[in-house]
Write an enzyme that holds these catalytic residues in place. Structure first.
Site, PDB file in Angstrom:
ATOM      1  N   VAL A  11       0.834  -1.201   0.000  1.00 23.44           N
ATOM      2  CA  VAL A  11       0.000   0.000   0.000  1.00 23.44           C
ATOM      3  C   VAL A  11       0.874   1.260   0.000  1.00 23.44           C
ATOM      4  O   VAL A  11       0.603   2.218  -0.727  1.00 23.44           O
ATOM      5  CB  VAL A  11      -0.963  -0.001   1.212  1.00 23.44           C
ATOM      6  CG1 VAL A  11      -1.676   1.322   1.348  1.00 23.44           C
ATOM      7  CG2 VAL A  11      -1.949  -1.145   1.101  1.00 23.44           C
ATOM      8  N   CYS A  12       1.933   1.247   0.766  1.00 22.73           N
ATOM      9  CA  CYS A  12       2.828   2.414   0.834  1.00 22.73           C
ATOM     10  C   CYS A  12       3.581   2.600  -0.481  1.00 22.73           C
ATOM     11  O   CYS A  12       3.832   3.729  -0.907  1.00 22.73           O
ATOM     12  CB  CYS A  12       3.797   2.269   2.003  1.00 22.73           C
ATOM     13  SG  CYS A  12       2.967   2.183   3.610  1.00 22.73           S
ATOM     14  N   GLN A  13       3.917   1.509  -1.143  1.00 19.52           N
ATOM     15  CA  GLN A  13       4.565   1.602  -2.453  1.00 19.52           C
ATOM     16  C   GLN A  13       3.619   2.197  -3.488  1.00 19.52           C
ATOM     17  O   GLN A  13       4.017   3.050  -4.276  1.00 19.52           O
ATOM     18  CB  GLN A  13       5.044   0.221  -2.901  1.00 19.52           C
ATOM     19  CG  GLN A  13       6.187  -0.298  -2.079  1.00 19.52           C
ATOM     20  CD  GLN A  13       6.565  -1.733  -2.431  1.00 19.52           C
ATOM     21  OE1 GLN A  13       5.949  -2.374  -3.280  1.00 19.52           O
ATOM     22  NE2 GLN A  13       7.591  -2.235  -1.761  1.00 19.52           N
ATOM     23  N   THR A  34       3.329   5.912  -2.858  1.00 16.56           N
ATOM     24  CA  THR A  34       4.536   6.620  -3.295  1.00 16.56           C
ATOM     25  C   THR A  34       4.571   6.766  -4.812  1.00 16.56           C
ATOM     26  O   THR A  34       4.843   7.852  -5.332  1.00 16.56           O
ATOM     27  CB  THR A  34       5.789   5.871  -2.792  1.00 16.56           C
ATOM     28  OG1 THR A  34       5.723   5.808  -1.357  1.00 16.56           O
ATOM     29  CG2 THR A  34       7.060   6.577  -3.212  1.00 16.56           C
TER      30      THR A  34
END
Length: 107
Positions: free
Chosen positions: A58-60, A63
């Site tokens: 999710v963070c990738q 970003t």
């Protein structure tokens, strides 16, 4: 200001920012272990993308979307901030072919 945390009253310390105020200046660590200064009086609009870890899917996605959205904005400066060690950002940027991203660690 009155807020609650998990239904219980909580107090905030410090002075609330108003529209147009500069964020407090802080120094974080970049993927090259150099200093990344955030806040204060900047000549660009700073957009902070903050998340727990670049090693999660999710963070990738977050970003990559922010980089795609703001890569052409000359008056903006996108700074991705996570609690990871700086080397995690280096691995991510190399694996994804991301160049010139400003990454900052708050480890």
């Amino acid at each position: 200001m009155s807020i609650t945390f998990k239904g219980n009253p909580a107090s905030l310390k410090g002075t609330a920012l108003k529209v147009g105020d500069n964020a407090p200046a802080i120094t974080l660590v970049g993927k090259d272990l150099g200093e990344v200064k955030v806040g204060g009086n900047s000549n660009k609009i700073q957009i902070l993308s903050v998340f727990p870890s670049i090693d999660t899917g999710v963070c990738q996605i977050q970003t990559k979307k922010f980089i795609a959205q703001y890569s052409g904005c000359d008056k903006c400066e996108l700074i991705s901030v996570a609690r990871d060690l700086p080397f995690a950002f280096g691995r991510f940027c190399e694996a994804e072919g991301v160049e010139n991203a400003i990454t900052a660690s708050d480890f």
